[in-house]
Enzyme design. Structure first.
Site, PDB file in Angstrom:
ATOM      1  N   LYS A  82       0.850  -1.192   0.000  1.00  0.00           N
ATOM      2  CA  LYS A  82       0.000   0.000   0.000  1.00  0.00           C
ATOM      3  C   LYS A  82       0.884   1.239   0.000  1.00  0.00           C
ATOM      4  O   LYS A  82       1.865   1.317   0.737  1.00  0.00           O
ATOM      5  CB  LYS A  82      -0.900  -0.025   1.235  1.00  0.00           C
ATOM      6  CG  LYS A  82      -1.901   1.116   1.310  1.00  0.00           C
ATOM      7  CD  LYS A  82      -2.778   0.944   2.540  1.00  0.00           C
ATOM      8  CE  LYS A  82      -3.844   2.022   2.658  1.00  0.00           C
ATOM      9  NZ  LYS A  82      -4.738   1.770   3.800  1.00  0.00           N
ATOM     10  N   SER A 101      -9.465   1.834   2.636  1.00  0.00           N
ATOM     11  CA  SER A 101      -8.491   2.508   1.797  1.00  0.00           C
ATOM     12  C   SER A 101      -7.416   1.604   1.227  1.00  0.00           C
ATOM     13  O   SER A 101      -6.617   2.017   0.392  1.00  0.00           O
ATOM     14  CB  SER A 101      -7.841   3.638   2.589  1.00  0.00           C
ATOM     15  OG  SER A 101      -6.998   3.150   3.617  1.00  0.00           O
ATOM     16  N   SER A 137     -10.224  -0.287   6.774  1.00  0.00           N
ATOM     17  CA  SER A 137      -9.469  -0.171   5.523  1.00  0.00           C
ATOM     18  C   SER A 137      -8.787  -1.440   5.039  1.00  0.00           C
ATOM     19  O   SER A 137      -8.347  -1.489   3.891  1.00  0.00           O
ATOM     20  CB  SER A 137      -8.434   0.949   5.641  1.00  0.00           C
ATOM     21  OG  SER A 137      -9.081   2.193   5.783  1.00  0.00           O
TER      22      SER A 137
END
Length: 180
Positions: free
Chosen positions: A23, A98, A122
């Site tokens: 990420k 996210s 997330s």
């Protein structure tokens, strides 16, 4: 390995090992880290986040950085600067956020393991939307060093993979003494 906007950037050379999607909230030495924001489009950290470093030194190979909701502040991964993260299992729908880019990379076969963060869903939301496994560890179990802080008292770093077994394998690297 860029496909449908899932990866923002990738290392110039890919090391051998278990393909790991990271990420873009984690610092990676020598590789652009934007935190999902155009403000950091040219940001190249000099150090690598502890969680990424642990995985890389244990046989995982960073195959690229994944898109996310800007600064991890949202649950859609619809990013105004780098595009929205499509859902490979449900074309036309979001991958969740996210950590949506990490989930989408797993489903698209671009990685076999992924690293995400979770402050309010997330990891769990994209895992559910994309049909993969995501684990939000106990607070403080995995180091946040080198990870952009959204809400430091809520932030968690955790694994994402296609199987529970792979998440367990990652947790054994990410957290000393981890036992499922």
């Amino acid at each position: 390995m860029e496909r449908d906007g899932i990866f923002l950037s990738r290392p110039e050379t890919i090391a051998d090992g278990i393909p790991l999607a990271v990420k873009d909230l984690f610092d990676t030495a020598g590789l652009t880290t934007t935190y999902g924001s155009a403000i950091f489009a040219e940001h190249v950290p000099s150090e690598t986040a502890e969680a990424v470093r642990r995985l890389e030194t244990s046989g995982y190979a960073n195959v690229g950085k994944t898109n996310l909701h800007e600064f991890a502040y949202g649950v859609t991964s619809m990013n105004p600067h780098f595009g929205w993260v499509p859902n490979p299992v449900a074309p036309g729908r979001i991958a969740g956020g996210s950590s949506g880019g990490s989930a989408a990379a797993l489903v698209a076969g671009l990685a076999d393991a992924a690293l995400g963060t979770d402050s309010g869903g997330s990891i769990r939301i994209p895992a559910a939307y994309c049909g993969i496994v995501g684990f939000k560890p106990t607070y403080g179990l995995v180091s946040l060093e080198g990870c952009w802080p959204l809400a430091p008292s809520y932030d968690h770093v955790g694994p994402m993979a296609r199987t529970v077994a792979e998440c367990i394998a990652m947790m054994r690297v990410l957290a000393d003494g981890f036992e499922p």
